[in-house]
Design a protein around this motif. Structure first.
Motif, PDB file in Angstrom:
ATOM      1  N   GLU A  44       6.741   7.295   3.714  1.00 45.40           N
ATOM      2  CA  GLU A  44       7.406   7.260   4.990  1.00 45.40           C
ATOM      3  C   GLU A  44       7.778   5.819   5.198  1.00 45.40           C
ATOM      4  OE1 GLU A  44       4.158   8.655   7.546  1.00 45.40           O
ATOM      5  OE2 GLU A  44       4.457  10.761   6.733  1.00 45.40           O
ATOM      6  N   GLN A  45       6.999   4.831   4.827  1.00 48.75           N
ATOM      7  CA  GLN A  45       7.260   3.527   5.019  1.00 48.75           C
ATOM      8  C   GLN A  45       8.480   3.160   4.441  1.00 48.75           C
ATOM      9  OE1 GLN A  45       3.861   0.593   4.598  1.00 48.75           O
ATOM     10  NE2 GLN A  45       2.659   2.543   4.802  1.00 48.75           N
TER      11      GLN A  45
ATOM     12  N   SER B  66      -7.432   7.652  -3.121  1.00 45.50           N
ATOM     13  CA  SER B  66      -6.006   7.912  -3.634  1.00 45.50           C
ATOM     14  C   SER B  66      -5.776   7.993  -5.012  1.00 45.50           C
ATOM     15  CB  SER B  66      -5.096   6.872  -2.956  1.00 45.50           C
ATOM     16  OG  SER B  66      -5.072   6.844  -1.663  1.00 45.50           O
TER      17      SER B  66
ATOM     18  N   LEU C 101      -4.661   1.772   1.302  1.00 42.91           N
ATOM     19  CA  LEU C 101      -4.896   3.300   1.268  1.00 42.91           C
ATOM     20  C   LEU C 101      -6.508   3.498   0.999  1.00 42.91           C
ATOM     21  CD1 LEU C 101      -2.238   3.961  -1.249  1.00 42.91           C
ATOM     22  CD2 LEU C 101      -1.977   4.107   1.167  1.00 42.91           C
TER      23      LEU C 101
ATOM     24  N   GLU D 111       1.751   9.984   0.860  1.00 40.03           N
ATOM     25  CA  GLU D 111       2.985  10.508   2.048  1.00 40.03           C
ATOM     26  C   GLU D 111       3.235   9.117   2.923  1.00 40.03           C
ATOM     27  OE1 GLU D 111       5.144  12.682   1.813  1.00 40.03           O
ATOM     28  OE2 GLU D 111       4.033  13.352  -0.190  1.00 40.03           O
ATOM     29  N   GLU D 112       1.904   8.463   3.300  1.00 47.87           N
ATOM     30  CA  GLU D 112       2.339   7.584   4.197  1.00 47.87           C
ATOM     31  C   GLU D 112       2.963   6.258   3.620  1.00 47.87           C
ATOM     32  OE1 GLU D 112      -2.279   7.031   2.993  1.00 47.87           O
ATOM     33  OE2 GLU D 112      -0.715   8.690   3.158  1.00 47.87           O
TER      34      GLU D 112
END
Length: 233
Positions: free
Chosen positions: A178-179, A70, A66, A174-175
């Motif tokens: 999603e995973q 973050s 990331l 968010e990524e």
């Protein structure tokens, strides 16, 4: 020495510490005993979210792949709050439990004390080491069943056999969610996902649970999700 020996026997054999009976009173005693056991395992610091949880956030960001910006501010669901989550979702002994981002491992230990087959996954080395320290304490006290702690990104771990998944995902990007959602699409339809942020995709919110947390004086709302049921024609 005698007191310590008696304490170890009671911890390893919880039924000896209370009457063998059914009913709300006995359930309350059992939950209180779990909290007492957790506090012994975590050296009197089970309610202290900052205890042995500090890390180099940039290192963890790098491990997760990331951006350095973050937000990874650490916070925990408090032990009493997590037990209320287990009650909220109707957790039963023997079920498969995963904590994705398990931190210092307290929820995983509590789930194990509750009789669940529990696994915690944590990428931060120092927090994972703290959870392993708790595991060694459980072994020394003869407490069973034992949880499992895995060091790594939970985006790379197969948790498709889970009955209950917990994610304290307040600061998850968010990524990463999603995973997780992509893997969770293969869960058994009866599996329950408890999360601070709802997963997008073929999931529906079936309930909400309020729980005590370290970062607020008010109960925090967690969402309970399941795979959407396909309506037959």
């Amino acid at each position: 020495m005698l007191f310590l020996a008696i304490l170890q026997v009671l911890l390893a054999n919880p039924l000896l510490a209370s009457e063998d009976c059914d009913g709300p009173g006995n359930e309350h005693l059992e939950l209180s005993r779990h909290l007492d056991q957790l506090d012994i395992i975590y050296e009197g610091q089970s309610d202290n979210a900052s205890w042995m949880s500090a890390i180099d956030d940039s290192t963890t960001n790098e491990l997760l792949g990331l951006a350095a910006s973050s937000d990874l501010t650490y916070g925990e669901i408090l032990p009493e709050g997590f037990l209320s989550i287990l009650q909220c979702v109707g957790a039963r002994a023997g079920e498969r439990f995963f904590d994705l981002g398990s931190g210092t491992g307290k929820t995983v230990v509590l789930a194990s004390l509750h009789g669940l087959n529990s696994t915690g996954i944590e990428v931060a080395p120092s927090r994972w080491q703290t959870s392993c320290r708790g595991l060694q304490k459980m072994k020394s006290l003869g407490i069973r069943p034992l949880p499992t702690f895995v060091r790594g990104s939970f985006a790379n771990v197969d948790f498709k056999d889970a009955n209950i998944i917990f994610m304290n995902s307040v600061t998850f990007p968010e990524e990463l969610l999603e995973q997780v959602a992509k893997i969770a699409e293969c869960l058994n339809p009866s599996a329950k996902i408890v999360t601070a942020k709802t997963l997008l995709g073929p999931f529906e919110v079936i309930d909400t649970c309020l729980a005590k947390v370290s970062w607020s004086g008010s109960p925090f709302e967690y969402f309970v999700q399941q795979l959407q049921q396909v309506q037959s024609a």
